[in-house]
Design a protein around this motif. Structure first.
Motif, PDB file in Angstrom:
ATOM      1  N   UNK A 502     -17.724  -2.160   9.826  1.00  0.00           N
ATOM      2  CA  UNK A 502     -17.597  -2.615   8.455  1.00  0.00           C
ATOM      3  C   UNK A 502     -16.738  -1.328   7.624  1.00  0.00           C
ATOM      4  N   UNK A 503     -17.417  -0.135   8.083  1.00  0.00           N
ATOM      5  CA  UNK A 503     -16.707   1.054   7.324  1.00  0.00           C
ATOM      6  C   UNK A 503     -15.418   1.166   7.556  1.00  0.00           C
ATOM      7  N   UNK A 504     -14.789   0.938   8.938  1.00  0.00           N
ATOM      8  CA  UNK A 504     -13.440   0.996   9.418  1.00  0.00           C
ATOM      9  C   UNK A 504     -12.732  -0.274   8.559  1.00  0.00           C
ATOM     10  N   UNK A 505     -13.526  -1.502   8.250  1.00  0.00           N
ATOM     11  CA  UNK A 505     -12.631  -2.361   7.721  1.00  0.00           C
ATOM     12  C   UNK A 505     -12.444  -1.884   6.200  1.00  0.00           C
ATOM     13  N   UNK A 506     -13.388  -1.345   5.420  1.00  0.00           N
ATOM     14  CA  UNK A 506     -13.381  -1.092   4.257  1.00  0.00           C
ATOM     15  C   UNK A 506     -11.850  -0.143   4.050  1.00  0.00           C
ATOM     16  N   UNK A 507     -11.898   0.926   4.926  1.00  0.00           N
ATOM     17  CA  UNK A 507     -10.787   1.855   4.729  1.00  0.00           C
ATOM     18  C   UNK A 507      -9.584   1.127   5.037  1.00  0.00           C
ATOM     19  N   UNK A 508      -9.478   0.108   6.002  1.00  0.00           N
ATOM     20  CA  UNK A 508      -8.170  -0.764   6.100  1.00  0.00           C
ATOM     21  C   UNK A 508      -7.982  -1.499   4.772  1.00  0.00           C
ATOM     22  N   UNK A 509      -8.928  -1.857   4.220  1.00  0.00           N
ATOM     23  CA  UNK A 509      -8.687  -2.727   2.759  1.00  0.00           C
ATOM     24  C   UNK A 509      -8.094  -1.777   1.970  1.00  0.00           C
ATOM     25  N   UNK A 510      -8.786  -0.520   1.864  1.00  0.00           N
ATOM     26  CA  UNK A 510      -8.380   0.466   0.873  1.00  0.00           C
ATOM     27  C   UNK A 510      -6.949   0.868   1.362  1.00  0.00           C
ATOM     28  N   UNK A 511      -6.438   1.164   2.389  1.00  0.00           N
ATOM     29  CA  UNK A 511      -5.223   1.343   2.835  1.00  0.00           C
ATOM     30  C   UNK A 511      -4.259   0.217   2.550  1.00  0.00           C
ATOM     31  N   UNK A 512      -4.427  -1.218   2.538  1.00  0.00           N
ATOM     32  CA  UNK A 512      -3.771  -2.105   2.094  1.00  0.00           C
ATOM     33  C   UNK A 512      -3.547  -2.179   0.564  1.00  0.00           C
ATOM     34  N   UNK A 513      -4.564  -1.927  -0.062  1.00  0.00           N
ATOM     35  CA  UNK A 513      -4.541  -1.692  -1.596  1.00  0.00           C
ATOM     36  C   UNK A 513      -3.645  -0.462  -2.040  1.00  0.00           C
ATOM     37  N   UNK A 514      -3.617   0.604  -1.409  1.00  0.00           N
ATOM     38  CA  UNK A 514      -2.678   1.652  -1.782  1.00  0.00           C
ATOM     39  C   UNK A 514      -1.495   1.601  -1.140  1.00  0.00           C
ATOM     40  N   UNK A 515      -1.155   1.017  -0.240  1.00  0.00           N
ATOM     41  CA  UNK A 515       0.291   0.843   0.348  1.00  0.00           C
ATOM     42  C   UNK A 515       1.450   0.592  -0.851  1.00  0.00           C
ATOM     43  N   UNK A 516       2.526   1.206  -0.677  1.00  0.00           N
ATOM     44  CA  UNK A 516       3.519   0.680  -1.842  1.00  0.00           C
ATOM     45  C   UNK A 516       4.002  -0.632  -1.559  1.00  0.00           C
ATOM     46  N   UNK A 517       4.573  -1.246  -2.523  1.00  0.00           N
ATOM     47  CA  UNK A 517       5.295  -2.392  -2.138  1.00  0.00           C
ATOM     48  C   UNK A 517       6.615  -2.448  -1.330  1.00  0.00           C
ATOM     49  N   UNK A 518       7.211  -1.367  -1.373  1.00  0.00           N
ATOM     50  CA  UNK A 518       8.576  -1.341  -0.650  1.00  0.00           C
ATOM     51  C   UNK A 518       8.175  -1.187   0.885  1.00  0.00           C
ATOM     52  N   UNK A 519       6.851  -0.432   1.321  1.00  0.00           N
ATOM     53  CA  UNK A 519       6.433  -0.136   2.527  1.00  0.00           C
ATOM     54  C   UNK A 519       5.851  -1.134   3.220  1.00  0.00           C
ATOM     55  N   UNK A 520       4.961  -1.985   2.370  1.00  0.00           N
ATOM     56  CA  UNK A 520       4.806  -3.187   2.752  1.00  0.00           C
ATOM     57  C   UNK A 520       5.815  -4.606   3.079  1.00  0.00           C
ATOM     58  N   UNK A 521       6.803  -4.342   2.312  1.00  0.00           N
ATOM     59  CA  UNK A 521       7.858  -5.226   2.696  1.00  0.00           C
ATOM     60  C   UNK A 521       8.662  -4.871   3.898  1.00  0.00           C
ATOM     61  N   UNK A 522       8.738  -3.717   3.780  1.00  0.00           N
ATOM     62  CA  UNK A 522       9.356  -2.908   5.356  1.00  0.00           C
ATOM     63  C   UNK A 522       8.656  -3.580   6.526  1.00  0.00           C
ATOM     64  N   UNK A 523       7.395  -3.449   6.369  1.00  0.00           N
ATOM     65  CA  UNK A 523       6.588  -4.150   7.508  1.00  0.00           C
ATOM     66  C   UNK A 523       6.425  -5.541   7.826  1.00  0.00           C
ATOM     67  N   UNK A 524       6.426  -6.330   6.718  1.00  0.00           N
ATOM     68  CA  UNK A 524       6.480  -7.657   6.879  1.00  0.00           C
ATOM     69  C   UNK A 524       7.845  -8.112   7.467  1.00  0.00           C
TER      70      UNK A 524
END
Length: 568
Positions: A502-524
């Motif tokens: 659960x703690x690791x999932x919270x960290x992954x959600x935090x990473x998704x919250x903080x990632x820049x839009x252009x970096x996320x678009x590049x990954x998708x």
């Protein structure tokens, strides 16, 4: 016993000749019992192994166990060997018949080890170097041939020593295959005599992780008999020739080469088999291509992100194996580099492929939703870890010991000579045993201690010191040692594991919250492109496999004792 006597009488009626040196009585295993094959000591040891394996691993998916020959039929079981002692324990656990593994005859002389190997029905093999080189050909294999005369299964790894790798250790050892030739020649007059060769492949998803899953598959058996030997030039005169005779040696070499080729192909189809790259370094020559296997896993996740709903364990393993071998090909080098770049980008941003897939399907959630989700996961983690504290205090010494030993093994597993890495993990096959055996012994000791303390203290607590108090204490001690304490310990370990998850999932959600839009678009964009490029790699054969159904595919895909399928 009656079973062994009946086998001997049947062999006598058929004209079989029991030749060779008689095995020493100190090397003999206890008498047969029960089903006519499994020895009492073997059953006791197998029961302990079965309990330990079912606690440590999340379950073994056994496929085609019906291929195992019936009791009384001499068999050679050949298996891949990459997880040390755990491989033998796993085979003893899942095989419907007793498996007798070979061991050096010098072990029988050791006080405690000798009793264990004798009780486990191991077969002593004499090595010339242990006996001053004064052994002839027949003496080195006498116990193996006697076991086959009694209709038992001999378990052997063609690879020899255990090695953690993505491939088979080739060339296969050929010494044990000459036993087959000698066994058939010594029973040449019996046209019905045969030895069944059964192959087995074991795949551990996480060999050293608690509650990981294992798949054990038995291959299609084939027979070594008089007809097989005649195809390689054996005649009635061959059996009477000395093993050093040139003609007999040529016949034996031809038969063994045929057997070796068949075993390499059969075991390669049952286990993970990813060969080294075209230009391997010294470590990759011995350990295979771990990068290609990782690319196969990432590619499988891209094609089937919802693993739990879409694929069974059997299909997942075959899919990863196929994609890893495809991405190794020269024409797919660019695609393989793209898959690895995508994996490194995910690692850099702290995301999982499933999160990127969900963004493609449903768009990125709002910041408020992600923040609330993160807080809920943190709260869940705190509550689970708090509930696990009583049990954690109890098994913390074991965890510290195992963690320390694992760090030492990992550090020693890296071999560097002349500034070049020769091996990355030559001793990694010991990791599972280091965790499994001490863990099982520690759990048994804690439960026994709790039961004894309950027996001693409960009579005084309830105010009855007579036989009634001791009877109540004994019943309560058995209940505490057999159910309450092990249940609480294992429950606390599950709670602790879920809290960390659960703690690791919270960290992954935090990473998704903080990632820049252009970096996320590049990954998708990279994921969508990779999905289009990887889909054609699935051939008609793989598509048919993914659509097929077997009893193994109907097994429960989720369970309290199984890891989440996302961990695959």
């Amino acid at each position: 016993c009656g079973h062994c006597d009946s086998l001997t009488k049947a062999a006598t009626r058929k004209g079989c000749r029991i030749v060779g040196h008689k095995m020493s009585s100190s090397h003999r295993a206890p008498c047969c019992s029960g089903d006519g094959e499994a020895y009492p000591g073997y059953r006791f040891i197998r029961g302990g192994f079965r309990l330990a394996m079912n606690i440590f691993y999340g379950g073994a998916a056994v496929c085609d166990a019906s291929n195992c020959p019936p009791i009384g039929e001499p068999t050679l079981l050949c298996f891949n060997h990459m997880n040390g002692l755990t491989d033998s324990m796993m085979l003893m656990t899942v095989c419907p018949r007793m498996v007798r593994f070979i061991a050096m005859d010098s072990l029988w002389k050791m006080p405690i080890i000798g009793w264990l190997v004798r009780s486990a029905a191991a077969v002593p093999v004499k090595r010339p170097k242990d006996h001053g080189g004064g052994l002839d050909h027949g003496q080195t294999q006498e116990a193996v041939l006697e076991a086959w005369d009694n209709g038992h299964i001999i378990g052997v790894s063609p690879e020899g020593a255990s090695t953690v790798s993505t491939m088979q250790s080739k060339p296969f050892k050929k010494g044990f295959q000459h036993w087959l030739v000698d066994a058939v020649l010594r029973h040449w007059e019996d046209e019905d005599f045969k030895i069944t060769v059964l192959t087995c492949g074991m795949v551990y998803l996480h060999p050293w992780s608690w509650r990981s899953e294992v798949m054990v598959r038995f291959g299609t058996p084939f027979v070594v008999d008089r007809t097989f030997m005649q195809k390689h030039g054996a005649t009635d005169l061959t059996r009477n020739l000395d093993p050093s005779d040139e003609h007999r040696h040529a016949v034996s070499r031809s038969a063994v080469n045929d057997l070796c080729q068949h075993l390499e192909q059969a075991i390669g189809e049952l286990a993970i088999n990813v060969s080294p790259p075209l230009s391997p370094d010294p470590a990759e020559e011995k350990e295979g291509d771990w990068a290609a296997l990782r690319s196969g896993i990432v590619a499988a996740r891209i094609l089937y992100p919802e693993v739990a709903e879409e694929l069974s364990l059997r299909k997942w393993i075959e899919l990863v194996k196929h994609l890893a071998n495809e991405l190794q090909k020269a024409e797919h080098n660019v695609l393989d580099d793209s898959v690895q770049d995508y994996y490194h980008d995910l690692t850099k941003h702290g995301l999982r492929d499933l999160q990127v897939h969900e963004v493609i399907e449903d768009d990125r959630p709002g910041p408020c939703f992600l923040f609330c989700h993160m807080l809920l996961r943190l709260q869940q983690s705190f509550l689970l870890l708090a509930c696990a504290i009583p049990g954690v205090v109890c098994w913390m010494p074991l965890w510290l010991f195992v963690s320390l030993f694992e760090c030492v093994l990992v550090r020693k597993g890296r071999v560097v000579k002349d500034g070049q890495v020769k091996r990355r993990g030559y001793n990694f096959d010991l990791l599972a045993s280091v965790k499994l055996l001490p863990g099982f012994l520690y759990l048994s000791a804690v439960c026994a201690t709790a039961g004894i303390l309950t027996l001693l203290w409960l009579p005084s607590l309830i105010g009855h010191a007579g036989w009634i108090g001791w009877s109540v204490g004994l019943a309560a001690g058995l209940l505490v040692a057999g159910c309450i304490v092990p249940g609480m310990l294992l429950l606390s370990m599950r709670l602790c594991e879920c809290g960390i998850r659960a703690a690791l999932t919270a960290w992954e959600v935090l990473c998704l919250l903080c990632i820049k839009d252009e970096d996320l678009q590049s990954l998708t964009a990279a994921r969508s492109q990779l999905h289009e490029l990887l889909a054609p790699l699935l051939t008609d054969k793989e598509q048919a496999l993914l659509r097929s159904e077997s009893p193994l595919d109907s097994a429960p895909r989720r369970g309290i004792w199984k890891r989440l399928k996302a961990d695959w």
